[in-house]
Design a protein around this motif. Sequence first.
Motif, mmCIF file in Angstrom:
data_model
loop_
_atom_site.group_PDB
_atom_site.id
_atom_site.type_symbol
_atom_site.label_atom_id
_atom_site.label_comp_id
_atom_site.label_asym_id
_atom_site.label_seq_id
_atom_site.Cartn_x
_atom_site.Cartn_y
_atom_site.Cartn_z
ATOM 1 N N UNK A 248 0.831 -1.207 0.000
ATOM 2 C CA UNK A 248 0.000 0.000 0.000
ATOM 3 C C UNK A 248 0.861 1.251 0.000
ATOM 4 N N UNK A 249 1.945 1.244 0.776
ATOM 5 C CA UNK A 249 2.837 2.409 0.807
ATOM 6 C C UNK A 249 3.505 2.614 -0.548
ATOM 7 N N UNK A 250 3.924 1.534 -1.183
ATOM 8 C CA UNK A 250 4.560 1.666 -2.491
ATOM 9 C C UNK A 250 3.577 2.168 -3.537
ATOM 10 N N UNK A 251 2.342 1.688 -3.474
ATOM 11 C CA UNK A 251 1.322 2.165 -4.409
ATOM 12 C C UNK A 251 1.079 3.650 -4.207
ATOM 13 N N UNK A 252 0.911 4.061 -2.953
ATOM 14 C CA UNK A 252 0.637 5.470 -2.658
ATOM 15 C C UNK A 252 1.781 6.368 -3.118
ATOM 16 N N UNK A 253 3.016 5.983 -2.845
ATOM 17 C CA UNK A 253 4.156 6.820 -3.208
ATOM 18 C C UNK A 253 4.340 6.905 -4.727
ATOM 19 N N UNK A 254 4.087 5.815 -5.426
ATOM 20 C CA UNK A 254 4.203 5.871 -6.876
ATOM 21 C C UNK A 254 3.071 6.693 -7.492
ATOM 22 N N UNK A 255 1.881 6.606 -6.921
ATOM 23 C CA UNK A 255 0.789 7.470 -7.391
ATOM 24 C C UNK A 255 1.148 8.935 -7.188
ATOM 25 N N UNK A 256 1.771 9.235 -6.082
ATOM 26 C CA UNK A 256 2.165 10.625 -5.796
ATOM 27 C C UNK A 256 3.195 11.105 -6.803
ATOM 28 N N UNK A 257 4.194 10.270 -7.073
ATOM 29 C CA UNK A 257 5.230 10.654 -8.037
ATOM 30 C C UNK A 257 4.624 10.859 -9.421
ATOM 31 N N UNK A 258 3.767 9.916 -9.845
ATOM 32 C CA UNK A 258 3.156 10.017 -11.170
ATOM 33 C C UNK A 258 2.296 11.271 -11.267
ATOM 34 N N UNK A 259 1.472 11.515 -10.253
ATOM 35 C CA UNK A 259 0.563 12.660 -10.289
ATOM 36 C C UNK A 259 1.320 13.982 -10.308
ATOM 37 N N UNK A 370 11.293 9.033 -18.473
ATOM 38 C CA UNK A 370 9.895 9.230 -18.091
ATOM 39 C C UNK A 370 8.993 8.220 -18.806
ATOM 40 N N UNK A 371 8.245 7.393 -18.056
ATOM 41 C CA UNK A 371 7.391 6.394 -18.703
ATOM 42 C C UNK A 371 6.080 6.964 -19.233
ATOM 43 N N UNK A 372 5.723 8.180 -18.808
ATOM 44 C CA UNK A 372 4.440 8.755 -19.219
ATOM 45 C C UNK A 372 4.568 9.924 -20.164
ATOM 46 N N UNK A 373 5.654 9.984 -20.914
ATOM 47 C CA UNK A 373 5.888 11.147 -21.777
ATOM 48 C C UNK A 373 4.837 11.278 -22.864
ATOM 49 N N UNK A 374 4.291 10.178 -23.351
ATOM 50 C CA UNK A 374 3.266 10.269 -24.397
ATOM 51 C C UNK A 374 1.967 10.852 -23.845
ATOM 52 N N UNK A 375 1.714 10.665 -22.559
ATOM 53 C CA UNK A 375 0.545 11.283 -21.948
ATOM 54 C C UNK A 375 0.720 12.797 -21.922
ATOM 55 N N UNK A 376 1.900 13.260 -21.513
ATOM 56 C CA UNK A 376 2.175 14.691 -21.500
ATOM 57 C C UNK A 376 2.075 15.300 -22.882
ATOM 58 N N UNK A 377 2.610 14.600 -23.874
ATOM 59 C CA UNK A 377 2.518 15.104 -25.253
ATOM 60 C C UNK A 377 1.056 15.219 -25.687
ATOM 61 N N UNK A 378 0.245 14.209 -25.379
ATOM 62 C CA UNK A 378 -1.164 14.227 -25.795
ATOM 63 C C UNK A 378 -1.916 15.382 -25.152
ATOM 64 N N UNK A 379 -1.677 15.625 -23.857
ATOM 65 C CA UNK A 379 -2.351 16.736 -23.181
ATOM 66 C C UNK A 379 -1.960 18.068 -23.804
ATOM 67 N N UNK A 380 -0.671 18.250 -24.086
ATOM 68 C CA UNK A 380 -0.220 19.507 -24.689
ATOM 69 C C UNK A 380 -0.754 19.648 -26.109
ATOM 70 N N UNK A 381 -0.684 18.579 -26.907
ATOM 71 C CA UNK A 381 -1.165 18.633 -28.295
ATOM 72 C C UNK A 381 -2.626 19.058 -28.350
ATOM 73 N N UNK A 382 -3.472 18.317 -27.641
ATOM 74 C CA UNK A 382 -4.908 18.576 -27.710
ATOM 75 C C UNK A 382 -5.258 19.875 -27.003
ATOM 76 N N UNK A 383 -4.571 20.167 -25.889
ATOM 77 C CA UNK A 383 -4.849 21.396 -25.155
ATOM 78 C C UNK A 383 -4.603 22.634 -25.989
ATOM 79 N N UNK A 384 -3.515 22.653 -26.745
ATOM 80 C CA UNK A 384 -3.209 23.803 -27.602
ATOM 81 C C UNK A 384 -4.153 23.841 -28.800
ATOM 82 N N UNK A 385 -4.318 22.712 -29.461
ATOM 83 C CA UNK A 385 -5.135 22.660 -30.673
ATOM 84 C C UNK A 385 -6.581 23.053 -30.391
#
Length: 506
Positions: A248-259, A370-385
């Motif tokens: 549970x602690x590992x899940x919580x800490x990784x969620x915090x880092x990801x968020x 960064x394992x979630x870089x494609x998520x960041x790209x998608x948010x920026x792409x669609x957010x700007x467009x």
Amino acid sequence: MTPESHSTTDTDDLGITPPPGCPAHNLGPGGLHRLYGPDARDLGALYEKLRSEHGAVAPVLLHDDVPMWVVLGHAENLHMVRSPTQFTRDSRIWSPLLEGMVKPDHPLMPHIAWQPICSHAEGDEHLRLRGAVTGAVSTIDFRSLRRHITRYTQILVNRFCEAGEADLVGQYADHLPMAVMCEILGMPDEYGDRIVHAARDMLRGTETAIASNQYIVDALGRLAAQRRAQPEDDFTSHLVTHPAGLTDDEVREHLRVVLIAAYEATANLLANVLRTVLTDPRFRAQLNGGQMTVPEAVEQSLWDEPPFSAVFAYFAKQETELGGQRIRKGDGLLFAPAPGNVDPRVRPDLTANMQGNRSHLAFGGGPHECPGQDIGRAIADIGVDTLLMRLPDVELDCDEEDLDWAESISARHLVELPVRFGPKPQQEVMKKPGLPSVPRRRTDWQVGTAAPEPAPAAEPVSAPADLAADATVAPGQPVRPAPVAEPGGTRRLGAWQRFLRWWRGY
């Protein structure tokens, strides 16, 4: 880096005290530059000064004059992050920490202190934790993700589109990544102004940062417990149920880092792209003219203004050499995407377009990329467009020189981005997409552009003499054309048959 390693820069042998008022008068021990305080009001200029004095790797001082190396070269940064046998993210081997130079209340301790998360682990433990995170990321349906991003962009734009003015940082860029990340993690009900304020407050390190951090930790702890009891189809559930068996602690800490990491990086990226579009006429003209797509504009921004200027930190596992500097075991090194991306050896002309080139350092590299870089790209792409489609006439509402920045060692964050535009009506957000209604079928199609005039009624004519023999027609009786029979009495005549009847005068 230990205090003795300062001698490698030959700054201790100067034996000269700068006169009062000299820019070098505020240098720290060993004549080293500080990455904080008055000496660091413009870190970009300071990095270039360090590059000219020391080369690709330079000695600097952190808060409380703790020694550190900053890696300025593009190739040197990549070598460091891709060499896990020489460098680690585990700060427990950092010499200043072991020697007591870094106090528990050091301002950068939340960034540097070791945590049981994949970004600080190595070896088999890193493979276990990282495998759980990448496994959960791989379950994200990017078509659904793009729908979520589009929906939240419409919701946010609806909040200010009728006003004709807005702050695209406080009202848009700071909110969109958090709304999307809460959706991805499976906690959409937690999204709101409070969690956005808490994340920004924690990252800025204010007096209430500890309380803000606790608020986010509590929310993530509740989420982890709920998904442990009843998994659903979201990132958190896949993290909880992964075969790696996170506690549970590992899940919580990784969620915090990801968020927090995804929020900070994407909010900065989105704000930077919007600023560039609004302040650089050539940039916007390329977008409007089709010479550059929004994804290409995002990649250009990742080169010019990476979301994180520097990342804390890597530590030498053995004595080595990097960028011509002698690195001792236990020395700390800053991974620095901002100066690395403008290294003259890879970008001799900073005005040159970097379209299609993804070799920037914005998302790191090596085992900790960064394992979630494609998520960041998608948010920026669609957010700007989406914003530019909703507000095509949006313009900056101040001089570019009046824009304010909040700068720290780790990031350069735009404070406000005031804009003006013609007021626009709100758009329906919750309406489900569907096909348009089919027009009602016509039953009286005509040949030509206009319907033919109705034929005049036939005049009665007298029966000719040769018809007198017909029992049905008496001589002198009026004769009318016989109607064309329709089989069954119900079938309508076709268009061609009606035309012939009209043509023949029936």
